[in-house]
Design an enzyme around this catalytic site. Structure first.
Site, PDB file in Angstrom:
ATOM      1  CB  CYS A   1      -8.512  60.091 -34.195  1.00 28.10           C
ATOM      2  SG  CYS A   1      -9.719  59.813 -35.495  1.00 28.10           S
TER       3      CYS A   1
ATOM      4  CB  CYS B   1     -11.201  57.497 -33.697  1.00 25.12           C
ATOM      5  SG  CYS B   1     -10.359  57.758 -35.267  1.00 25.12           S
ATOM      6  CG  ASP B   2     -10.412  57.828 -29.711  1.00 23.65           C
ATOM      7  OD1 ASP B   2     -10.953  56.781 -30.131  1.00 23.65           O
ATOM      8  OD2 ASP B   2      -9.186  57.953 -29.602  1.00 23.65           O
TER       9      ASP B   2
HETATM   10  P1  FAD Z   1      -0.832  52.840 -41.024  1.00 18.96           P
HETATM   11  O1  FAD Z   1      -1.879  52.207 -40.231  1.00 18.96           O
HETATM   12  O2  FAD Z   1      -0.083  53.973 -40.445  1.00 18.96           O
HETATM   13  O3  FAD Z   1       0.196  51.691 -41.443  1.00 18.96           O
HETATM   14  C1  FAD Z   1       1.454  51.999 -42.005  1.00 18.96           C
HETATM   15  C2  FAD Z   1       2.279  50.752 -42.183  1.00 18.96           C
HETATM   16  O4  FAD Z   1       3.502  51.088 -42.828  1.00 18.96           O
HETATM   17  C3  FAD Z   1       2.692  50.047 -40.892  1.00 18.96           C
HETATM   18  O5  FAD Z   1       2.735  48.664 -41.136  1.00 18.96           O
HETATM   19  C4  FAD Z   1       4.089  50.601 -40.645  1.00 18.96           C
HETATM   20  O6  FAD Z   1       4.872  49.765 -39.822  1.00 18.96           O
HETATM   21  C5  FAD Z   1       4.612  50.620 -42.058  1.00 18.96           C
HETATM   22  N1  FAD Z   1       5.744  51.515 -42.347  1.00 18.96           N
HETATM   23  C6  FAD Z   1       5.907  52.824 -42.077  1.00 18.96           C
HETATM   24  N2  FAD Z   1       7.070  53.283 -42.578  1.00 18.96           N
HETATM   25  C7  FAD Z   1       7.658  52.224 -43.199  1.00 18.96           C
HETATM   26  C8  FAD Z   1       8.871  52.051 -43.951  1.00 18.96           C
HETATM   27  N3  FAD Z   1       9.716  53.039 -44.178  1.00 18.96           N
HETATM   28  N4  FAD Z   1       9.140  50.799 -44.437  1.00 18.96           N
HETATM   29  C9  FAD Z   1       8.296  49.761 -44.243  1.00 18.96           C
HETATM   30  N5  FAD Z   1       7.136  49.875 -43.557  1.00 18.96           N
HETATM   31  C10 FAD Z   1       6.827  51.101 -43.041  1.00 18.96           C
HETATM   32  N6  FAD Z   1      -9.331  55.242 -37.717  1.00 18.96           N
HETATM   33  C11 FAD Z   1     -10.610  54.812 -37.733  1.00 18.96           C
HETATM   34  O7  FAD Z   1     -11.182  54.660 -38.817  1.00 18.96           O
HETATM   35  N7  FAD Z   1     -11.256  54.489 -36.573  1.00 18.96           N
HETATM   36  C12 FAD Z   1     -10.675  54.582 -35.349  1.00 18.96           C
HETATM   37  O8  FAD Z   1     -11.307  54.315 -34.315  1.00 18.96           O
HETATM   38  C13 FAD Z   1      -9.327  55.043 -35.292  1.00 18.96           C
HETATM   39  N8  FAD Z   1      -8.683  55.219 -34.111  1.00 18.96           N
HETATM   40  C14 FAD Z   1      -7.378  55.598 -34.094  1.00 18.96           C
HETATM   41  C15 FAD Z   1      -6.736  55.682 -32.860  1.00 18.96           C
HETATM   42  C16 FAD Z   1      -5.396  56.012 -32.797  1.00 18.96           C
HETATM   43  C17 FAD Z   1      -4.724  56.069 -31.457  1.00 18.96           C
HETATM   44  C18 FAD Z   1      -4.676  56.286 -34.013  1.00 18.96           C
HETATM   45  C19 FAD Z   1      -3.210  56.619 -33.964  1.00 18.96           C
HETATM   46  C20 FAD Z   1      -5.323  56.237 -35.237  1.00 18.96           C
HETATM   47  C21 FAD Z   1      -6.681  55.899 -35.294  1.00 18.96           C
HETATM   48  N9  FAD Z   1      -7.378  55.829 -36.511  1.00 18.96           N
HETATM   49  C22 FAD Z   1      -8.670  55.372 -36.530  1.00 18.96           C
HETATM   50  C23 FAD Z   1      -6.723  56.166 -37.793  1.00 18.96           C
HETATM   51  C24 FAD Z   1      -6.320  54.876 -38.541  1.00 18.96           C
HETATM   52  O9  FAD Z   1      -5.598  54.049 -37.659  1.00 18.96           O
HETATM   53  C25 FAD Z   1      -5.507  55.209 -39.785  1.00 18.96           C
HETATM   54  O10 FAD Z   1      -6.244  56.062 -40.645  1.00 18.96           O
HETATM   55  C26 FAD Z   1      -5.131  53.949 -40.578  1.00 18.96           C
HETATM   56  O11 FAD Z   1      -4.445  53.031 -39.769  1.00 18.96           O
HETATM   57  C27 FAD Z   1      -4.284  54.295 -41.792  1.00 18.96           C
HETATM   58  O12 FAD Z   1      -3.903  53.130 -42.439  1.00 18.96           O
HETATM   59  P2  FAD Z   1      -2.623  53.059 -43.359  1.00 18.96           P
HETATM   60  O13 FAD Z   1      -2.565  51.646 -43.831  1.00 18.96           O
HETATM   61  O14 FAD Z   1      -2.653  54.143 -44.349  1.00 18.96           O
HETATM   62  O15 FAD Z   1      -1.368  53.399 -42.421  1.00 18.96           O
END
Ligand code: FAD
Length: 310
Positions: free
Chosen positions: A135, A138-139
């Site tokens: 990302c 982010c990084d």
């Molecule tokens: P997610 O965080 O992906 O959460 C999804 C959830 O759904 C999890 O609990 C998962 O277990 C669950 N799930 C998935 N499939 C199923 C299913 N079939 N049944 C039940 N549960 C399920 N963003 C920033 O703003 N700043 C940063 O510094 C940053 N750094 C990052 C670094 C890394 C290495 C990564 C990978 C991402 C980073 N991001 C950062 C991006 C950020 O993490 C995401 O945009 C954010 O987490 C998205 O949130 P979300 O709730 O949509 O999904």
């Protein structure tokens, strides 16, 4: 049965849970891994009001905030199917879990997030968060003045290279194909930058390092020769895959598999809302996912007060 059932416990799901619970309605969160992608993040420096924190600490704070309310948290639960409310005396939406159980709710918020596509070469897993990143928003700042590579010459790769070129010392863009696939306007911008070098027809074969990344090896597909690029960081930009396979044919998805939502987070299925990285929202970030989770919860609440008999 729930009034609002949230599937996915990342930033979007956690925000949705807090907003729903504060309306005094029966709220549940079923998720495979509470915290989501944040659990895999080292440092977070762009969640407004928190100058800096660590991913696992942030994930813990999300769960603690949700536990402060009367929310039924069901961890280690993976959803495998959504069965819409078909009317005809059946006013509940069903979520079937891998465990065999079925949960029922008047409304559902899907926040199952996404995952970065891995390139699967030696060094990628070993150096995750030690120079291998996904990302740029982010990084990027962690590599200020250093040398990085971006793998992938589609729109996201070329955008990342342009973005990083303004922060880091030097960017090498590596594309497997014979040409970049990004929009022409992005390619022109990229080519105008002095600290960017582009290799096409180049297959990344290894990310090397000691404690941290120190280089990348690619095969020149024309000559078959292996070449090494010394650098400090590698951004892998070969796609973000939404966790929506289980919704295919039920909820309308974009051609990239993202759940199509309107401005209130409503999907194509009545009573089913969605938020965060699993949706068509542009820019996948924690603060955006959390904001959309709040929005979807308010959308779901609005739906409930309009559709539920007194
Ligand atoms: P997610 O965080 O992906 O959460 C999804 C959830 O759904 C999890 O609990 C998962 O277990 C669950 N799930 C998935 N499939 C199923 C299913 N079939 N049944 C039940 N549960 C399920 N963003 C920033 O703003 N700043 C940063 O510094 C940053 N750094 C990052 C670094 C890394 C290495 C990564 C990978 C991402 C980073 N991001 C950062 C991006 C950020 O993490 C995401 O945009 C954010 O987490 C998205 O949130 P979300 O709730 O949509 O999904």
């Amino acid at each position: 049965p729930f009034d609002v059932l949230i599937v996915g416990g990342g930033p979007a799901g956690a925000a949705a849970a807090v907003y729903a619970a504060r309306k005094g309605i029966r709220t549940g969160v079923a998720s495979e891994r509470f915290g989501g992608q944040v659990l895999d993040t080292l440092g977070i420096e762009n969640f407004i009001s928190i100058k800096e924190t660590e991913g696992p600490k942030f994930a813990h704070a999300l769960e603690e905030h949700v536990r402060n309310y009367d929310v039924d948290i069901m961890n280690l639960q993976r959803a495998k199917a959504l069965i819409p409310n078909t009317g005809a005396g059946k006013d509940m939406i069903e979520i079937q879990l891998e465990s065999g159980a079925t949960l029922k709710s008047k409304s559902v918020i899907i926040s199952t997030g996404a995952r970065w596509r891995n390139i699967n070469v030696p060094g990628e897993q070993a150096f995750k968060n030690k120079g291998v990143a996904y990302c740029p928003h982010c990084d990027g700042p962690l590599f200020k003045g250093k040398r990085v590579a971006v793998i992938g010459g589609g729109n996201s790769g070329v955008e990342a290279a342009i973005d990083l070129a303004g922060i880091v010392g030097h960017v090498t863009l590596i594309e497997f194909d014979t040409a970049l696939r990004a929009d022409a306007v992005l390619q022109r911008k990229l080519m105008s930058l002095k600290n960017v070098e582009v290799f096409t027809n180049a297959q990344t074969t290894e990310i090397t390092g000691d404690q941290k990344v120190n280089g990348l090896v690619y095969k020149d597909r024309t000559s078959g020769e292996l070449k090494t690029v010394p650098l400090e960081g590698v951004f892998i930009q070969i796609g973000l895959v939404p966790n929506t396979d289980w919704l295919q044919g039920v909820v309308e998805l974009s051609k990239h598999g993202e759940i199509i939502v309107d401005a209130r987070g409503q999907t194509s299925v009545p009573g089913v809302f969605a938020a965060g990285d699993a949706t068509t929202v542009p820019f996948k970030q924690i603060i955006i996912a959390a904001g959309d989770g709040a929005k979807a919860a308010l959308g779901a609440f609005d739906h409930l007060i309009r559709s539920t008999a007194p």
